[in-house]
Design a protein around this motif. Structure first.
Motif, PDB file in Angstrom:
ATOM      1  N   ARG A 138       0.844  -1.050  -0.027  1.00  9.93           N
ATOM      2  CA  ARG A 138       0.008  -0.035  -0.077  1.00  9.93           C
ATOM      3  C   ARG A 138       0.960   1.139  -0.118  1.00  9.93           C
ATOM      4  O   ARG A 138       1.876   1.380   0.820  1.00  9.93           O
ATOM      5  N   ILE A 139       0.593   2.197  -0.682  1.00  6.20           N
ATOM      6  CA  ILE A 139       1.468   3.221  -0.769  1.00  6.20           C
ATOM      7  C   ILE A 139       0.646   4.519  -0.144  1.00  6.20           C
ATOM      8  O   ILE A 139      -0.441   4.749  -0.559  1.00  6.20           O
TER       9      ILE A 139
ATOM     10  N   TYR B  35       0.024  -4.559  -8.345  1.00 10.62           N
ATOM     11  CA  TYR B  35      -0.440  -6.118  -8.267  1.00 10.62           C
ATOM     12  C   TYR B  35      -2.033  -6.468  -8.424  1.00 10.62           C
ATOM     13  O   TYR B  35      -2.387  -7.422  -8.745  1.00 10.62           O
ATOM     14  N   GLY B  36      -2.678  -5.123  -8.127  1.00 11.45           N
ATOM     15  CA  GLY B  36      -4.194  -5.430  -7.931  1.00 11.45           C
ATOM     16  C   GLY B  36      -4.657  -6.213  -6.903  1.00 11.45           C
ATOM     17  O   GLY B  36      -3.769  -6.398  -5.924  1.00 11.45           O
ATOM     18  N   GLY B  37      -5.959  -6.416  -6.680  1.00 12.94           N
ATOM     19  CA  GLY B  37      -6.748  -7.094  -5.374  1.00 12.94           C
ATOM     20  C   GLY B  37      -8.111  -6.370  -5.461  1.00 12.94           C
ATOM     21  O   GLY B  37      -8.340  -5.408  -5.878  1.00 12.94           O
ATOM     22  N   PRO B  38      -8.640  -7.200  -4.390  1.00 16.36           N
ATOM     23  CA  PRO B  38     -10.404  -6.659  -4.130  1.00 16.36           C
ATOM     24  C   PRO B  38     -10.227  -5.558  -3.417  1.00 16.36           C
ATOM     25  O   PRO B  38     -11.302  -5.123  -3.016  1.00 16.36           O
ATOM     26  N   TYR B  39      -9.264  -4.886  -2.668  1.00 11.53           N
ATOM     27  CA  TYR B  39      -9.423  -3.892  -1.681  1.00 11.53           C
ATOM     28  C   TYR B  39      -8.859  -2.468  -2.514  1.00 11.53           C
ATOM     29  O   TYR B  39      -8.445  -1.711  -1.687  1.00 11.53           O
ATOM     30  N   SER B  40      -8.743  -2.519  -3.592  1.00 12.72           N
ATOM     31  CA  SER B  40      -8.307  -1.125  -4.390  1.00 12.72           C
ATOM     32  C   SER B  40      -9.268  -0.001  -4.315  1.00 12.72           C
ATOM     33  O   SER B  40     -10.796  -0.413  -3.824  1.00 12.72           O
TER      34      SER B  40
ATOM     35  N   ARG C  91      -8.239   7.333  -1.866  1.00 10.61           N
ATOM     36  CA  ARG C  91      -9.296   6.988  -0.716  1.00 10.61           C
ATOM     37  C   ARG C  91      -9.663   8.057   0.272  1.00 10.61           C
ATOM     38  O   ARG C  91     -10.123   7.777   1.184  1.00 10.61           O
ATOM     39  N   ILE C  92      -9.653   9.248  -0.280  1.00 12.90           N
ATOM     40  CA  ILE C  92     -10.024  10.420   0.544  1.00 12.90           C
ATOM     41  C   ILE C  92     -11.509  10.403   0.808  1.00 12.90           C
ATOM     42  O   ILE C  92     -11.723  10.631   2.154  1.00 12.90           O
TER      43      ILE C  92
ATOM     44  N   LEU D 138     -10.078  -1.970   6.938  1.00  9.48           N
ATOM     45  CA  LEU D 138     -10.996  -2.320   5.591  1.00  9.48           C
ATOM     46  C   LEU D 138     -10.159  -3.563   4.715  1.00  9.48           C
ATOM     47  O   LEU D 138     -10.996  -4.028   4.285  1.00  9.48           O
ATOM     48  N   MET D 139      -8.932  -3.598   4.765  1.00 10.81           N
ATOM     49  CA  MET D 139      -8.111  -4.342   4.287  1.00 10.81           C
ATOM     50  C   MET D 139      -7.816  -5.704   4.786  1.00 10.81           C
ATOM     51  O   MET D 139      -7.347  -6.654   4.384  1.00 10.81           O
ATOM     52  N   LYS D 140      -8.555  -5.903   5.951  1.00 11.30           N
ATOM     53  CA  LYS D 140      -8.597  -7.021   6.925  1.00 11.30           C
ATOM     54  C   LYS D 140      -7.038  -7.369   7.259  1.00 11.30           C
ATOM     55  O   LYS D 140      -6.784  -8.665   7.325  1.00 11.30           O
ATOM     56  N   ILE D 141      -6.199  -6.411   7.535  1.00 12.18           N
ATOM     57  CA  ILE D 141      -4.933  -6.670   7.849  1.00 12.18           C
ATOM     58  C   ILE D 141      -4.954  -7.331   9.347  1.00 12.18           C
ATOM     59  O   ILE D 141      -5.567  -6.740  10.207  1.00 12.18           O
ATOM     60  N   THR D 142      -4.223  -8.334   9.627  1.00 16.41           N
ATOM     61  CA  THR D 142      -4.282  -9.255  10.804  1.00 16.41           C
ATOM     62  C   THR D 142      -3.045  -8.849  11.728  1.00 16.41           C
ATOM     63  O   THR D 142      -3.263  -8.847  12.840  1.00 16.41           O
TER      64      THR D 142
END
Length: 500
Positions: A43-44, A77-82, A89-90, A214-218
């Protein structure tokens, strides 16, 4: 842990090149994810436009690829939480900041930077330190001291404001860190941090908390510099009614002399970037350009704060994944020693003889030198223990293929002090070489035994100087046998002419 799908993130800011500490953070996240069959996300965190540096993002992506620790999901790389750029994401942050405002966990503050500067100066003159906290906020220009009508009027006239998090005093927070154990913080010690800046952009504290949820970081595995923010992040999670992730704060990487941590803001006398960084006319080489292998670089970084147990130090990336554990990461800072990095690269170099061979083949072709493969392999085996990098092999082996084009000036001057006698000795030795048959290691060694201790500058030194151009190199008798009688005599003639 096996019942929970592990999701970790590396979230750098595009404010310049990654340095050692940043790459290590990415590596530990990668190793932990792969160890548990989880997902590694990039994530940037680019909300701070003032500090944005062009090309930083591409540098981050290239670095992770060079280190072979590429993400499974995220930027590039893309993904479901873009989107995975925080700057995109403001609106998401706006939605959640309104939740905090409506539930009384945040408030509007209207002071300008100048206002706060004056306030800090007043406190300093009294020998105190100003803090925007529970003790002072009721005396300042914020929505906690306004009616709804007053606040609406203030907002209607577009007054500049920030949104701060409201810290309630009198609570003892007990938080757990995987590396450091239980940490206790009194909320009385905390100030009301800004969550939304005057330009409408979320701060790291708000954005990272929302994104991690939101990105489900554990597991949040990050540098020690964020340890001081743990209490705020813990309170933010609680205010939203969310379960916090598991936190692990990595130790600082310190200079070997103990004088502070390594930093890209303070150039060191050793490389701190994994790859070359170009800033205008300034080019700063990285480990890649200096000749380090990516797997040696990664191996070194892995052990810079993590101890697998035992004395073993060489691990492939796959072995690091299998062995890695957050519980074996040190709490205290770790010292960086560039000599250890040399050692790692040398260890990997010895296992990469095919790459060395390929490099030497290209060197031979470039210099139009004919060679036999068996001979070249023998040279590599003789010289590889003398080098730390592939590009050094030619410097340590050229004399097996071509006579020296340069002679060490110090030793040459030393010879010239007694040049007539030395030329006489060399001519006699040259005549004797003709008589050695066969021209083998053993016979050459016997030839030299009669010369030793009979000349102030010993004959073996003179021969080495003639063959190599300096007093370095592998065993002299081996050099003579390999280049042969004719070439050896020719190089003696070259030195004699140089002395004349």
């Amino acid at each position: 842990m096996s019942q929970q799908h592990i999701r970790v993130r590396f979230a750098p800011s595009p404010t310049g090149p990654l340095h050692l500490g940043g790459v290590r953070t990415a590596l530990y996240n990668y190793l932990f994810a792969k160890k548990h069959g989880g997902t590694f996300i990039l994530r940037i965190e680019d909300t701070d436009k003032k500090r944005f540096v062009p090309n930083s993002e591409s540098y981050i992506l290239k670095t992770l690829k060079w280190c072979h620790i590429e993400p499974d999901e995220g930027v590039g790389y893309g993904g479901p939480y873009s989107p995975y750029h925080q700057s995109k994401r403001i609106n998401i942050y706006r939605y959640y900041i309104n939740q905090l405002l409506n539930n009384g966990y945040a408030y509007y503050a209207f002071e300008t930077d100048d206002d706060l500067g004056i306030k800090r100066k007043e406190y300093k003159n009294m020998g105190l330190t100003f803090s925007y906290n529970y003790e002072n906020r009721n005396k300042l220009d914020n929505s906690l001291n306004m009616t709804k009508e007053q606040l609406k009027k203030k907002l209607d006239i577009c007054s500049s404001y920030v949104i701060r998090f409201k810290i309630n005093p009198g609570e003892k927070l007990k938080m757990h860190d995987i590396i450091r154990g239980w940490i206790t913080i009194h909320t009385d010690q905390l100030d009301d941090k800004i969550l939304l800046k005057s330009d409408g952009v979320a701060t790291y504290h708000l954005a990272s908390t929302i994104d991690d949820h939101l990105m489900k970081i554990t597991h949040v595995i990050r540098g020690e510099e964020w340890l001081s923010s743990l209490a705020l992040h813990f309170l933010l999670y609680r205010s939203f009614g969310w379960d916090p992730p598991n936190f692990a704060h990595l130790p600082l990487i310190l200079k070997k002399d103990g004088k502070g941590k390594i930093s890209k803001r303070n150039p060191e006398n050793f490389p701190i970037y994994p790859m070359q960084w170009i800033n205008g006319d300034t080019i700063i080489p990285g480990y890649k350009e200096l000749g380090y292998f990516p797997d040696a670089f990664v191996n070194m970084l892995a052990l810079l704060g993590w101890n697998p147990g035992g004395k073993r130090e060489i691990f492939s990336l796959q072995e690091l994944v299998k062995t890695f554990s957050l519980s074996r990461i040190k709490k205290s800072g770790v010292f960086f020693d560039i000599k250890k990095v040399y050692w790692f690269n040398k260890k990997y170099l010895i296992s990469k003889k095919e790459e060395v061979f390929s490099f030497m083949c290209k060197k031979m072709q470039k210099n139009f030198i004919l060679y036999e493969k068996d001979y070249l392999w023998k040279v590599i085996h003789l010289t590889i223990n003398r080098i730390h990098f592939i590009h050094e092999i030619w410097e340590h082996s050229f004399y097996f293929f071509t006579p020296p084009s340069y002679y060490d000036t110090y030793f040459l001057r030393k010879i010239k002090n007694n040049h007539e006698q030395i030329i006489f000795k060399l001519k006699n030795a040259k005549l004797s070489l003709y008589k050695i048959n066969p021209f083998t290691y053993v016979n050459v060694k016997l030839f030299f035994q009669k010369y030793e201790n009979k000349c102030r500058i010993k004959m073996m030194q003179l021969f080495r100087f003639a063959l190599v151009g300096n007093l370095k190199g592998v065993d002299l008798f081996t050099i003579l046998e390999m280049i042969g009688k004719k070439e050896s005599i020719q190089r003696l003639d070259n030195l004699i002419n140089k002395i004349k």
